[in-house]
Design a protein around this motif. Structure first.
Motif, PDB file in Angstrom:
ATOM      1  N   ARG A 217       0.824  -1.199   0.000  1.00  0.00           N
ATOM      2  CA  ARG A 217       0.000   0.000   0.000  1.00  0.00           C
ATOM      3  C   ARG A 217       0.870   1.265   0.000  1.00  0.00           C
ATOM      4  O   ARG A 217       0.518   2.269  -0.603  1.00  0.00           O
ATOM      5  CB  ARG A 217      -0.918  -0.001   1.216  1.00  0.00           C
ATOM      6  CG  ARG A 217      -2.304   0.421   0.836  1.00  0.00           C
ATOM      7  CD  ARG A 217      -3.260   0.280   1.950  1.00  0.00           C
ATOM      8  NE  ARG A 217      -3.343  -1.086   2.415  1.00  0.00           N
ATOM      9  CZ  ARG A 217      -4.051  -1.435   3.473  1.00  0.00           C
ATOM     10  NH1 ARG A 217      -4.683  -0.531   4.157  1.00  0.00           N
ATOM     11  NH2 ARG A 217      -4.118  -2.690   3.837  1.00  0.00           N
ATOM     12  N   ALA A 218       2.014   1.188   0.694  1.00  0.00           N
ATOM     13  CA  ALA A 218       2.901   2.354   0.729  1.00  0.00           C
ATOM     14  C   ALA A 218       3.620   2.515  -0.599  1.00  0.00           C
ATOM     15  O   ALA A 218       3.810   3.635  -1.074  1.00  0.00           O
ATOM     16  CB  ALA A 218       3.908   2.201   1.864  1.00  0.00           C
ATOM     17  N   SER A 219       4.001   1.401  -1.223  1.00  0.00           N
ATOM     18  CA  SER A 219       4.846   1.497  -2.413  1.00  0.00           C
ATOM     19  C   SER A 219       4.095   2.077  -3.600  1.00  0.00           C
ATOM     20  O   SER A 219       4.713   2.685  -4.467  1.00  0.00           O
ATOM     21  CB  SER A 219       5.422   0.129  -2.769  1.00  0.00           C
ATOM     22  OG  SER A 219       4.396  -0.744  -3.148  1.00  0.00           O
ATOM     23  N   VAL A 220       2.771   1.910  -3.651  1.00  0.00           N
ATOM     24  CA  VAL A 220       2.049   2.436  -4.808  1.00  0.00           C
ATOM     25  C   VAL A 220       2.059   3.962  -4.834  1.00  0.00           C
ATOM     26  O   VAL A 220       1.862   4.559  -5.882  1.00  0.00           O
ATOM     27  CB  VAL A 220       0.587   1.932  -4.886  1.00  0.00           C
ATOM     28  CG1 VAL A 220       0.548   0.450  -5.158  1.00  0.00           C
ATOM     29  CG2 VAL A 220      -0.189   2.290  -3.655  1.00  0.00           C
ATOM     30  N   VAL A 221       2.294   4.601  -3.684  1.00  0.00           N
ATOM     31  CA  VAL A 221       2.273   6.067  -3.679  1.00  0.00           C
ATOM     32  C   VAL A 221       3.670   6.676  -3.578  1.00  0.00           C
ATOM     33  O   VAL A 221       3.822   7.884  -3.695  1.00  0.00           O
ATOM     34  CB  VAL A 221       1.393   6.623  -2.535  1.00  0.00           C
ATOM     35  CG1 VAL A 221      -0.048   6.264  -2.798  1.00  0.00           C
ATOM     36  CG2 VAL A 221       1.843   6.144  -1.196  1.00  0.00           C
ATOM     37  N   LEU A 222       4.701   5.837  -3.377  1.00  0.00           N
ATOM     38  CA  LEU A 222       6.053   6.382  -3.212  1.00  0.00           C
ATOM     39  C   LEU A 222       6.472   7.198  -4.431  1.00  0.00           C
ATOM     40  O   LEU A 222       7.211   8.171  -4.303  1.00  0.00           O
ATOM     41  CB  LEU A 222       7.059   5.248  -2.998  1.00  0.00           C
ATOM     42  CG  LEU A 222       7.097   4.639  -1.613  1.00  0.00           C
ATOM     43  CD1 LEU A 222       8.186   3.587  -1.542  1.00  0.00           C
ATOM     44  CD2 LEU A 222       7.355   5.708  -0.568  1.00  0.00           C
ATOM     45  N   GLY A 223       6.000   6.784  -5.610  1.00  0.00           N
ATOM     46  CA  GLY A 223       6.377   7.480  -6.834  1.00  0.00           C
ATOM     47  C   GLY A 223       5.957   8.944  -6.858  1.00  0.00           C
ATOM     48  O   GLY A 223       6.541   9.751  -7.574  1.00  0.00           O
TER      49      GLY A 223
ATOM     50  N   PRO B 125      -5.109   3.752  -0.570  1.00  0.00           N
ATOM     51  CA  PRO B 125      -4.201   4.483   0.316  1.00  0.00           C
ATOM     52  C   PRO B 125      -4.754   5.893   0.553  1.00  0.00           C
ATOM     53  O   PRO B 125      -5.389   6.467  -0.346  1.00  0.00           O
ATOM     54  CB  PRO B 125      -2.896   4.536  -0.480  1.00  0.00           C
ATOM     55  CG  PRO B 125      -3.001   3.462  -1.496  1.00  0.00           C
ATOM     56  CD  PRO B 125      -4.454   3.319  -1.800  1.00  0.00           C
ATOM     57  N   ASP B 126      -4.502   6.448   1.747  1.00  0.00           N
ATOM     58  CA  ASP B 126      -5.033   7.776   2.106  1.00  0.00           C
ATOM     59  C   ASP B 126      -4.693   8.826   1.062  1.00  0.00           C
ATOM     60  O   ASP B 126      -5.504   9.692   0.740  1.00  0.00           O
ATOM     61  CB  ASP B 126      -4.446   8.227   3.452  1.00  0.00           C
ATOM     62  CG  ASP B 126      -5.031   7.433   4.590  1.00  0.00           C
ATOM     63  OD1 ASP B 126      -6.146   6.924   4.421  1.00  0.00           O
ATOM     64  OD2 ASP B 126      -4.367   7.314   5.629  1.00  0.00           O
ATOM     65  N   ILE B 127      -3.478   8.723   0.543  1.00  0.00           N
ATOM     66  CA  ILE B 127      -3.018   9.803  -0.326  1.00  0.00           C
ATOM     67  C   ILE B 127      -3.716   9.756  -1.688  1.00  0.00           C
ATOM     68  O   ILE B 127      -3.905  10.784  -2.335  1.00  0.00           O
ATOM     69  CB  ILE B 127      -1.478   9.766  -0.439  1.00  0.00           C
ATOM     70  CG1 ILE B 127      -0.964  11.115  -0.880  1.00  0.00           C
ATOM     71  CG2 ILE B 127      -0.988   8.690  -1.341  1.00  0.00           C
ATOM     72  CD1 ILE B 127       0.365  11.466  -0.319  1.00  0.00           C
ATOM     73  N   ILE B 128      -4.144   8.550  -2.093  1.00  0.00           N
ATOM     74  CA  ILE B 128      -4.916   8.430  -3.345  1.00  0.00           C
ATOM     75  C   ILE B 128      -6.276   9.111  -3.149  1.00  0.00           C
ATOM     76  O   ILE B 128      -6.757   9.840  -4.019  1.00  0.00           O
ATOM     77  CB  ILE B 128      -5.108   6.945  -3.711  1.00  0.00           C
ATOM     78  CG1 ILE B 128      -3.761   6.267  -3.946  1.00  0.00           C
ATOM     79  CG2 ILE B 128      -6.032   6.794  -4.902  1.00  0.00           C
ATOM     80  CD1 ILE B 128      -3.261   6.306  -5.342  1.00  0.00           C
ATOM     81  N   LEU B 129      -6.888   8.872  -1.986  1.00  0.00           N
ATOM     82  CA  LEU B 129      -8.149   9.553  -1.670  1.00  0.00           C
ATOM     83  C   LEU B 129      -7.933  11.066  -1.684  1.00  0.00           C
ATOM     84  O   LEU B 129      -8.768  11.823  -2.175  1.00  0.00           O
ATOM     85  CB  LEU B 129      -8.661   9.109  -0.301  1.00  0.00           C
ATOM     86  CG  LEU B 129      -9.179   7.678  -0.215  1.00  0.00           C
ATOM     87  CD1 LEU B 129      -9.410   7.286   1.229  1.00  0.00           C
ATOM     88  CD2 LEU B 129     -10.468   7.546  -1.000  1.00  0.00           C
ATOM     89  N   ALA B 130      -6.781  11.489  -1.142  1.00  0.00           N
ATOM     90  CA  ALA B 130      -6.492  12.921  -1.107  1.00  0.00           C
ATOM     91  C   ALA B 130      -6.415  13.486  -2.520  1.00  0.00           C
ATOM     92  O   ALA B 130      -6.914  14.586  -2.775  1.00  0.00           O
ATOM     93  CB  ALA B 130      -5.191  13.173  -0.351  1.00  0.00           C
ATOM     94  N   ILE B 131      -5.811  12.723  -3.443  1.00  0.00           N
ATOM     95  CA  ILE B 131      -5.739  13.179  -4.838  1.00  0.00           C
ATOM     96  C   ILE B 131      -7.152  13.419  -5.373  1.00  0.00           C
ATOM     97  O   ILE B 131      -7.443  14.473  -5.960  1.00  0.00           O
ATOM     98  CB  ILE B 131      -5.028  12.115  -5.714  1.00  0.00           C
ATOM     99  CG1 ILE B 131      -3.542  12.072  -5.395  1.00  0.00           C
ATOM    100  CG2 ILE B 131      -5.224  12.417  -7.201  1.00  0.00           C
ATOM    101  CD1 ILE B 131      -2.795  10.977  -6.111  1.00  0.00           C
TER     102      ILE B 131
END
Lengths: 272, 266
Positions: A217-223, B125-131
């Motif tokens: 889950r973390a790695s998909v957003v690291l980019g 992931p939280d940050i995808i929701l944030a996008i």
């Protein structure tokens, strides 16, 4: 709130269940929490153009922007997606290896030297407070854009979680067989291998799988911060305002995360 | 000296053996795929690391105190985002948690639907929701609040449903036998049993949300993350040092307070 309702009804017939002091306390806490919430809502919305109402009328416009997702990009982003998973696998593996000495050092019943145990604990506690993406930002600065800083960030991040979970498992093991081994002349290595490892191994594997899920889950957003993988493509498409492509990538991430989580969950259930 | 014989090991069934071998082979295959597939430019990474190490690391440890005011303001905003988000989530998760609990409805279908909704939310992931929310409501802190609210609902709903499943159903059955209606059963039988744990989980989630909301600014959703991305882009590592310090201090304080409150409640 419920306790208050309970009280107001029972007041008529029976003496109150809770003393007045508790009631006053509860009401104060409730008011403070609600007040803090309202203030937070006010604070976070103060820079918003048009305020709350305008934002929600915008939501529909946005849905139009994102849909329909352009699913044809999925074949093109397959490679970065695979790299993302590989990143998580490598990071989890290295973290699982590195965590063994750290977990032993931060377990109170194994490390008899107190300063050593306290230092390891403190370092791990501080490590856990730093979010994964912040670590990634720093390592991208250090190693340049690419997969490598992402992997290092994931290793450091998962070490914090894994070492804590495993040291707690080690602390809860049955110490009797270990003491018996020590009493009959087993060396430290022997005691750890034959007394500790068999007791900890199932939990260890389960925690490693759990951390693997977190890492995926973390790695998909690291980019998003330049640390490689699918997030990099996502970031580019966002900057081009190519929302149908963004949505397709988000759906791909969603499906991959769900599948991997399902497999990992089944494996963990089988283990314990 | 006679050799000591250990007690005979229990024979493993053929099925178990084959299953073990298959899992082993699958793991090996995954590792081969991983190490062949990954390509890292080692030479460049090492070169960059050598030239950057002496510059970045010392600056990280000598924070730029002149930015204290701005960092404080932004970290407070981060806490506000986390608080508003987890407050909304702790309420949104209640109906979903009840829906997903097996013992609250007679049909298995309904509880399965609840479980699916919750795990679907958790997969984002939280940050995808944030996008998504930044596009929806613009680049401001409220997008962060919404992202945290939805993201936390997934986990809180699951924890809530587990709490509801673990309650003592005999109390509820006794009330039913005495002729209580559904509302009474809910208010006097179920809710008093679940309140402390619901609260404890909501506070626990707030702890996680403080961490989560500190990075949402990377995609424009407010909080300290905005400063993180600026500092990184400007290579202002001493400001980054101060931001890191602020995050570590605030997260540690909130973890400590929250742990104390939770110990008191449950």
């Amino acid at each position: 709130m419920v306790t208050k309702q309970l009280n107001s009804k029972s007041l008529q017939k029976t003496p109150p269940i809770y003393p007045v002091k508790t009631k006053v306390q509860l009401t104060t806490i409730l008011i403070v929490v609600l007040g803090f919430y309202l203030f937070s809502m006010f604070w976070t919305q103060q820079k918003m153009v048009g305020g709350f109402g305008n934002a929600f009328s915008n939501v529909l416009v946005v849905v139009e922007k994102f849909f329909p997702p352009n699913m044809s990009v999925i074949t093109a982003v397959w490679d970065p997606m695979a790299q993302t998973i590989q990143m998580a696998i490598i990071a989890t593996t290295f973290a699982a290896i590195l965590t063994v000495p750290l977990a032993l050092l931060s377990a109170q019943n194994i490390t008899s030297i107190k300063p050593l145990y306290i230092t390891t604990r403190t370092v791990l506690n501080i490590l856990r407070t730093i979010p994964d993406l912040v670590l990634a930002v720093i390592f991208v600065g250090l190693f340049g854009v690419g997969l490598f800083p992402g992997i290092v960030a994931l290793i450091i991040f998962s070490l914090g979680i894994l070492a804590k979970l495993i040291s707690e498992t080690i602390e809860s093991v049955d110490m009797d067989p270990l003491e018996a081994m020590r009493a009959s002349g087993g060396s430290v290595i022997q005691v750890i291998f034959y007394g500790l490892v068999p007791q900890v191994l199932p939990q260890f594997t389960s925690f490693v799988l759990y951390v693997f899920e977190i890492n995926i889950r973390a790695s998909v957003v690291l980019g998003l911060v330049g640390a490689g993988g699918i997030g990099l493509v996502l970031d580019q498409q966002l900057k081009f305002y190519n929302y149908p492509n963004v949505m397709a990538i988000i759906i791909l991430i969603f499906v991959v995360v769900l599948i991997i989580e399902y497999i990992s969950n089944k494996l963990r259930e089988a283990l314990i | 000296m006679e050799s000591i014989s250990l007690p005979p090991k229990q024979p493993k069934s053929a099925f178990k053996k084959i299953k073990g071998i298959l899992i082993f082979l699958a793991v090996i295959a995954i590792y081969i795929w991983t190490f062949i597939g990954i390509d890292i430019d080692w030479a460049r990474a090492v070169e960059r690391a050598i030239s950057n190490f002496g510059v970045i690391i010392p600056r990280l440890f000598s924070p730029d105190w002149s930015a204290t005011g701005e960092v404080t303001l932004k970290i407070i905003e981060t806490v506000f985002i986390a608080f508003a988000g987890s407050f909304m989530a702790s309420i949104l998760a209640i109906p979903l948690g009840f829906l997903a609990a097996k013992n609250m409805s007679r049909s298995k279908f309904l509880s399965n639907i609840g479980k699916w909704i919750l795990s679907a939310i958790r997969a984002f992931p939280d940050i995808i929701l944030a996008i998504l929310f930044v596009v929806a409501v613009g680049p401001n802190a409220f997008a962060g609040v919404l992202a945290i609210a939805i993201g936390s609902t997934g986990m809180l709903g699951k924890l809530y449903s587990e709490v509801v499943e673990s309650i003592d159903m005999r109390v509820v059955e006794a009330m039913e036998a005495n002729g209580a209606n559904k509302i009474q059963m809910l208010f006097y039988g179920v809710i008093p049993q679940i309140i402390p744990e619901f609260l404890s989980y909501a506070i626990y989630r707030f702890e996680i949300d403080v961490r989560a909301s500190s990075i949402l600014g990377i995609v424009g959703a407010g909080g300290i993350g905005t400063m993180i991305i600026f500092a990184a882009n400007n290579r202002n590592w001493s400001e980054m040092g101060l931001i890191l310090l602020a995050i570590i201090i605030v997260v540690t304080i909130i973890d400590f307070i929250s742990a104390r409150i939770r110990r008191k409640i449950v």
